[in-house]
Design a protein around this motif. Structure first.
Motif: not given
Ligand code: SF4
Length: 455
Positions: A250-271
């Motif tokens: 919503e702030h940075f338009s290029p990030q719309n090209k990233i599929k949300a389902q490909d993102l690691p969970s918050k917990l995995l990111a912290l791991k």
């Protein structure tokens, strides 16, 4: 060995600000414009305390050859390389205006080029920029010159040109070495090429090579990130910067090209962060704070031990705090007790300068309370020790009474092992250093837990 427990990983609020500025960008107001920034420059000129002190400058060079989908910067992706010369003319006009308000050539002790991609500029254009800067300022003899490098845009010849200009520190954007992650963020880059550049920069005699990694990127897994870390260790850089990717389409338009389902969970990111923390620690990197690791003997590591680390919009530094002059579209400067931001589009930036106006579109004049809280937040981040008596004396307050609510929250953090409180001071523990944003946020009167910040 630094590491976070599972319980703390789950509890850790990774959305707290990183405090490149305090207050954060959300508090910058359009009511602050060119006139207010001119006043800040003139105030510096009139103050005997500041006018002889050197400044830091950073230049925002917005051009990029290709779009990275994770990008949250103000940039212009174009193959029309001719745009850069006209942009340098605008930089010169802006610098000339700022220097007029300062009443003479300021001394510069730090210079940083960021973007965009500074190395999008041809070597001769970087030389022109150097000439412009030296026409309006005086570089101190030991000026600290650094720049961000997209490894896809430079070769050994370009590195030699940078060394010749006096650059000492290079920040290479690596982000991730895994090809599926690179594809998902549209930033394919060859590991061997990066390795060759780093080896050559050592031959040339650059003082410091830093690598930037992102965690929380799409397609990152525990295994892929461990492999990236082990490749990064092969590069044997002096510093590693590890930044959380924040998905804010919503702030940075290029990030719309990233599929949300490909993102690691918050917990995995912290791991992933935890894995990097232990891996880099075991490999001899000292944790400087927030997102930064440095080898023993690096100036940042020395400054940390001496208690002389500083922090500004560009991150941690080993030199004393200075005012920061920003040049270029979207630049964020810090002058006296103000922050200012330049126009974020090239058109608007140019229009201001055509009218011979400083291109400031918003900013913030810090209140006494802001300055007090900023001082505590930066001290927590850099020194990890806050003396209540020193704050009382500097700001003529009674710490316990002024921060009665905050003290209640600090006692909770003390129970969690993040801080140690005594009648006279607040100390950040080893564990608290990793979660220092959470501690600093206690003193942030604008931030609400659960809300993500763009700073
Ligand atoms: S991440 Fe850097 S190189 Fe990529 S588009 Fe953004 S500014 Fe340009």
């Amino acid at each position: 060995m630094l590491s976070l427990s599972q319980a703390l990983l789950e509890h850790y609020d990774a959305q707290a600000p990183t405090y490149q500025t305090y207050p954060g960008f959300e508090q910058f107001k359009q009511a602050f414009g060119p006139r207010h920034y001119a006043q800040a420059l003139e105030h510096r000129r009139q103050s005997v305390l500041t006018r002889l002190k050197p400044l830091s400058i950073y230049v925002h060079l917005p051009f990029c050859e290709k779009l990275c989908y994770f990008c949250n910067r103000d940039k212009i992706v174009t193959k029309r390389y001719s745009k850069t010369l006209a942009y340098l003319e605008l930089i010169e006009q802006e610098l000339k205006l700022q220097v007029e308000h300062l009443g003479g050539k300021p001394k510069i002790s730090q210079l940083h080029l960021t973007g965009g991609t500074p190395t999008y500029l041809h070597e001769s254009e970087l030389e022109s920029l150097d000439t412009i800067l030296k026409s309006y300022t005086v570089f101190t003899p030991n000026i600290d010159m650094s720049l961000d490098i997209d490894p896809r845009t430079i070769n050994n010849h370009g590195l030699a040109a940078l060394h010749h200009l006096g650059f000492k520190r290079l920040n290479f954007g690596v982000q991730d070495c895994d090809v599926s992650v690179q594809r998902a963020v549209h930033r394919l880059q060859d590991f061997d090429a990066i390795q060759g550049l780093i080896e050559h920069s050592r031959v040339l005699g650059f003082e410091c090579c830093s690598l930037e990694l992102l965690y929380g990127l799409p397609k990152q897994t525990q295994r892929s990130f461990e492999a990236t870390l082990s490749r990064v260790l092969e590069l044997d850089s002096d510093r590693v910067k590890l930044t959380l990717y924040r998905h804010q389409p919503e702030h940075f338009s290029p990030q719309n090209k990233i599929k949300a389902q490909d993102l690691p969970s918050k917990l995995l990111a912290l791991k992933l962060f935890n894995t990097a923390l232990t891996t880099l620690n075991q490999a001899g990197y000292e944790y400087i704070g927030l997102d930064l690791f440095a080898k023993d003997g690096d100036p940042l590591s020395v400054a940390k031990r001496r208690g002389s680390l500083s922090r500004n919009f560009l991150g941690f530094g080993h030199q004393p705090h200075t005012d920061l002059m920003a040049l270029g579209m979207s630049g964020v400067g810090s002058m006296g007790s103000t922050y200012s931001q330049n126009a974020t589009t090239l058109e608007e930036y140019r229009l201001f300068l055509e009218r011979k106006q400083l291109p400031v579109v918003k900013g913030c004049a810090l209140s006494r309370d802001d300055l007090l809280r900023k001082s505590i937040i930066m001290t927590l981040m850099c020194q990890g020790h806050v003396s209540f008596d020193a704050i009382d004396e500097a700001y003529l307050i009674d710490f316990d009474a002024y921060f009665a609510q905050e003290m209640k929250q600090l006692r909770r953090l003390e129970a969690e092992g993040l801080v140690k409180l005594s009648a006279k001071s607040l100390d950040v523990t080893e564990l608290g250093r990793i979660l220092v944003r959470t501690i600093a946020a206690v003193f942030d009167r604008y931030w609400t837990p659960g809300l993500s910040s763009t700073v």
